[in-house]
Motif scaffolding. Structure first.
Motif, PDB file in Angstrom:
ATOM      1  N   ASN A 194      61.272 -12.383  48.459  1.00  0.00           N
ATOM      2  CA  ASN A 194      60.119 -12.874  48.754  1.00  0.00           C
ATOM      3  C   ASN A 194      59.975 -14.104  48.990  1.00  0.00           C
ATOM      4  O   ASN A 194      60.199 -14.972  48.137  1.00  0.00           O
ATOM      5  N   HIS A 195      59.657 -14.946  50.159  1.00  0.00           N
ATOM      6  CA  HIS A 195      59.580 -16.387  50.600  1.00  0.00           C
ATOM      7  C   HIS A 195      58.203 -16.986  50.171  1.00  0.00           C
ATOM      8  O   HIS A 195      58.177 -18.181  50.392  1.00  0.00           O
ATOM      9  N   LEU A 196      57.491 -16.081  49.858  1.00  0.00           N
ATOM     10  CA  LEU A 196      55.968 -16.684  49.604  1.00  0.00           C
ATOM     11  C   LEU A 196      55.639 -16.493  48.154  1.00  0.00           C
ATOM     12  O   LEU A 196      54.501 -15.997  47.863  1.00  0.00           O
ATOM     13  N   SER A 197      56.538 -16.799  47.056  1.00  0.00           N
ATOM     14  CA  SER A 197      56.441 -16.798  45.911  1.00  0.00           C
ATOM     15  C   SER A 197      55.755 -18.140  45.514  1.00  0.00           C
ATOM     16  O   SER A 197      55.337 -18.917  46.260  1.00  0.00           O
ATOM     17  N   THR A 198      55.495 -18.290  44.043  1.00  0.00           N
ATOM     18  CA  THR A 198      55.331 -19.786  43.786  1.00  0.00           C
ATOM     19  C   THR A 198      56.233 -20.322  43.216  1.00  0.00           C
ATOM     20  O   THR A 198      57.315 -19.869  42.657  1.00  0.00           O
ATOM     21  N   GLU A 199      56.320 -21.669  42.863  1.00  0.00           N
ATOM     22  CA  GLU A 199      57.482 -22.484  42.159  1.00  0.00           C
ATOM     23  C   GLU A 199      57.555 -22.016  40.989  1.00  0.00           C
ATOM     24  O   GLU A 199      58.651 -21.689  40.515  1.00  0.00           O
ATOM     25  N   ARG A 200      56.654 -21.863  40.081  1.00  0.00           N
ATOM     26  CA  ARG A 200      56.583 -21.272  38.625  1.00  0.00           C
ATOM     27  C   ARG A 200      57.250 -20.082  38.573  1.00  0.00           C
ATOM     28  O   ARG A 200      58.066 -19.766  37.633  1.00  0.00           O
ATOM     29  N   LEU A 201      56.959 -19.013  39.399  1.00  0.00           N
ATOM     30  CA  LEU A 201      57.364 -17.628  39.474  1.00  0.00           C
ATOM     31  C   LEU A 201      58.987 -17.744  39.951  1.00  0.00           C
ATOM     32  O   LEU A 201      59.611 -16.869  39.156  1.00  0.00           O
ATOM     33  N   ARG A 202      59.182 -18.498  40.837  1.00  0.00           N
ATOM     34  CA  ARG A 202      60.681 -18.482  41.186  1.00  0.00           C
ATOM     35  C   ARG A 202      61.419 -18.898  40.228  1.00  0.00           C
ATOM     36  O   ARG A 202      62.690 -18.388  40.031  1.00  0.00           O
ATOM     37  N   GLU A 203      60.948 -19.925  39.220  1.00  0.00           N
ATOM     38  CA  GLU A 203      61.665 -20.362  38.287  1.00  0.00           C
ATOM     39  C   GLU A 203      62.150 -19.428  37.177  1.00  0.00           C
ATOM     40  O   GLU A 203      63.076 -19.214  36.720  1.00  0.00           O
ATOM     41  N   LEU A 204      60.733 -18.668  36.810  1.00  0.00           N
ATOM     42  CA  LEU A 204      60.902 -17.302  35.808  1.00  0.00           C
ATOM     43  C   LEU A 204      61.956 -16.400  36.276  1.00  0.00           C
ATOM     44  O   LEU A 204      62.694 -15.920  35.560  1.00  0.00           O
ATOM     45  N   VAL A 205      61.721 -16.013  37.725  1.00  0.00           N
ATOM     46  CA  VAL A 205      62.569 -15.190  38.333  1.00  0.00           C
ATOM     47  C   VAL A 205      64.084 -15.351  38.389  1.00  0.00           C
ATOM     48  O   VAL A 205      64.895 -14.523  38.417  1.00  0.00           O
ATOM     49  N   GLY A 206      64.328 -16.690  38.672  1.00  0.00           N
ATOM     50  CA  GLY A 206      65.680 -17.060  38.964  1.00  0.00           C
ATOM     51  C   GLY A 206      65.999 -16.847  40.339  1.00  0.00           C
ATOM     52  O   GLY A 206      67.037 -16.884  40.609  1.00  0.00           O
ATOM     53  N   GLY A 207      65.117 -17.260  41.259  1.00  0.00           N
ATOM     54  CA  GLY A 207      65.097 -17.493  42.760  1.00  0.00           C
ATOM     55  C   GLY A 207      64.123 -16.636  43.428  1.00  0.00           C
ATOM     56  O   GLY A 207      63.155 -16.254  42.789  1.00  0.00           O
ATOM     57  N   ASP A 208      64.532 -16.002  44.772  1.00  0.00           N
ATOM     58  CA  ASP A 208      63.344 -15.468  45.308  1.00  0.00           C
ATOM     59  C   ASP A 208      63.614 -14.133  45.568  1.00  0.00           C
ATOM     60  O   ASP A 208      63.117 -13.232  46.367  1.00  0.00           O
ATOM     61  N   LEU A 209      64.625 -13.394  44.908  1.00  0.00           N
ATOM     62  CA  LEU A 209      65.270 -12.024  45.212  1.00  0.00           C
ATOM     63  C   LEU A 209      64.592 -11.223  43.890  1.00  0.00           C
ATOM     64  O   LEU A 209      64.956 -11.603  42.768  1.00  0.00           O
ATOM     65  N   TYR A 210      63.545 -10.334  44.206  1.00  0.00           N
ATOM     66  CA  TYR A 210      62.946  -9.911  42.959  1.00  0.00           C
ATOM     67  C   TYR A 210      63.532  -8.126  43.099  1.00  0.00           C
ATOM     68  O   TYR A 210      63.496  -7.546  44.179  1.00  0.00           O
ATOM     69  N   ARG A 211      64.123  -7.728  42.016  1.00  0.00           N
ATOM     70  CA  ARG A 211      64.435  -6.509  41.702  1.00  0.00           C
ATOM     71  C   ARG A 211      63.231  -5.324  41.701  1.00  0.00           C
ATOM     72  O   ARG A 211      62.288  -5.747  41.089  1.00  0.00           O
ATOM     73  N   TRP A 212      63.690  -4.047  41.962  1.00  0.00           N
ATOM     74  CA  TRP A 212      62.607  -2.894  41.711  1.00  0.00           C
ATOM     75  C   TRP A 212      61.074  -3.273  42.001  1.00  0.00           C
ATOM     76  O   TRP A 212      60.150  -3.016  41.384  1.00  0.00           O
ATOM     77  N   HIS A 213      61.064  -3.646  43.408  1.00  0.00           N
ATOM     78  CA  HIS A 213      59.621  -3.751  43.940  1.00  0.00           C
ATOM     79  C   HIS A 213      59.258  -2.416  44.285  1.00  0.00           C
ATOM     80  O   HIS A 213      59.922  -1.624  44.996  1.00  0.00           O
ATOM     81  N   GLY A 214      57.997  -1.958  43.954  1.00  0.00           N
ATOM     82  CA  GLY A 214      57.353  -0.675  43.938  1.00  0.00           C
ATOM     83  C   GLY A 214      56.632  -0.393  45.197  1.00  0.00           C
ATOM     84  O   GLY A 214      55.857  -1.056  45.641  1.00  0.00           O
ATOM     85  N   TYR A 215      56.813   0.785  45.790  1.00  0.00           N
ATOM     86  CA  TYR A 215      55.839   1.578  46.773  1.00  0.00           C
ATOM     87  C   TYR A 215      55.956   3.046  46.485  1.00  0.00           C
ATOM     88  O   TYR A 215      56.442   3.575  45.405  1.00  0.00           O
ATOM     89  N   VAL A 216      55.233   3.741  47.127  1.00  0.00           N
ATOM     90  CA  VAL A 216      54.729   5.136  47.132  1.00  0.00           C
ATOM     91  C   VAL A 216      55.104   5.773  48.256  1.00  0.00           C
ATOM     92  O   VAL A 216      54.814   5.424  49.566  1.00  0.00           O
TER      93      VAL A 216
END
Length: 220
Positions: free
Chosen positions: A101-123
């Protein structure tokens, strides 16, 4: 299809809170496609997207809890849509993918450890004889904050995250497809979250708070 219509601890569509949510969303609609579309928008815009509600406790992934909270991140929102669809007679499964996700926020990227998010959910919803994917994560107001085109769903075409935002900048890349599941694989997700996103999990369990939409405005 019976396995995809069954309730579970997470898909508790018999709960009065979820039944009321379904009834209010679908109204008098009888056509399964129309019912699915109405449920999609009820979850997309009726439950605010909040990545800081990143709790790794079972109760926060139960559909009725998400209705009560009125805000959640993508996984509980996907579980709610799947549960509501089953409760409305539409076979449904939850699906997951790892996304960049390239459109995260600076704070969230720091907590996540980058811009790769595991287990994004869909249906995945079974409509008119085939499976159609829907992603109810980002509510309309949040999309406006990020200048992202809101994700629409017509019940016939897959509705997955846009690769670009409204300014043709990179938005979302699907990196790894984890597949679809009859029920929510809670233990597997939690193990990966603690392995790959430990700072975010630790912060959430320490009563993490944040205003994601405000951060988006500040970062732009």
């Amino acid at each position: 299809m019976q396995a995809y219509l069954a309730p579970s601890d997470f898909f508790d569509f018999h709960h009065p809170r979820v039944r009321d949510f379904i009834d209010e969303a679908v109204g008098a609609a009888a056509d399964p496609v129309e019912r699915a579309v109405r449920l999609y928008y009820a979850v997309r815009d009726g439950v605010r997207y909040d990545p800081y509600r990143f709790y790794m406790r079972r109760e926060y992934f139960i559909a009725s809890r998400t209705v009560a909270e009125g805000a959640a991140y993508c996984v509980p929102k996907a579980i709610l849509l799947a549960a509501a669809a089953r409760g409305a007679g539409i076979p449904a499964r939850v699906g997951f993918a790892d996304v960049r996700n390239h459109l995260s926020t600076e704070r969230l990227r720091e907590l996540v450890g980058g811009d790769l998010y595991r287990w994004h959910g869909y249906v995945a919803l079974h409509l008119e004889g085939r499976w159609v994917k829907a992603t109810p994560a980002f509510n309309l107001q949040m999309c406006e904050r990020f200048d992202v085109k809101p994700l629409e769903f017509n019940g016939r075409d897959d509705s997955l995250m846009h690769p670009y935002n409204a300014r043709d900048e990179r938005h979302m890349e699907y990196v790894n497809e984890r597949g679809v599941f009859d029920d929510f694989p809670f233990e597997e997700l939690v193990d990966d979250m603690r392995t790959f996103h430990p700072r975010l999990v630790d912060a959430a369990e320490a009563s993490l708070r944040g205003d994601f939409e405000h951060e988006a405005m500040v970062d732009r």
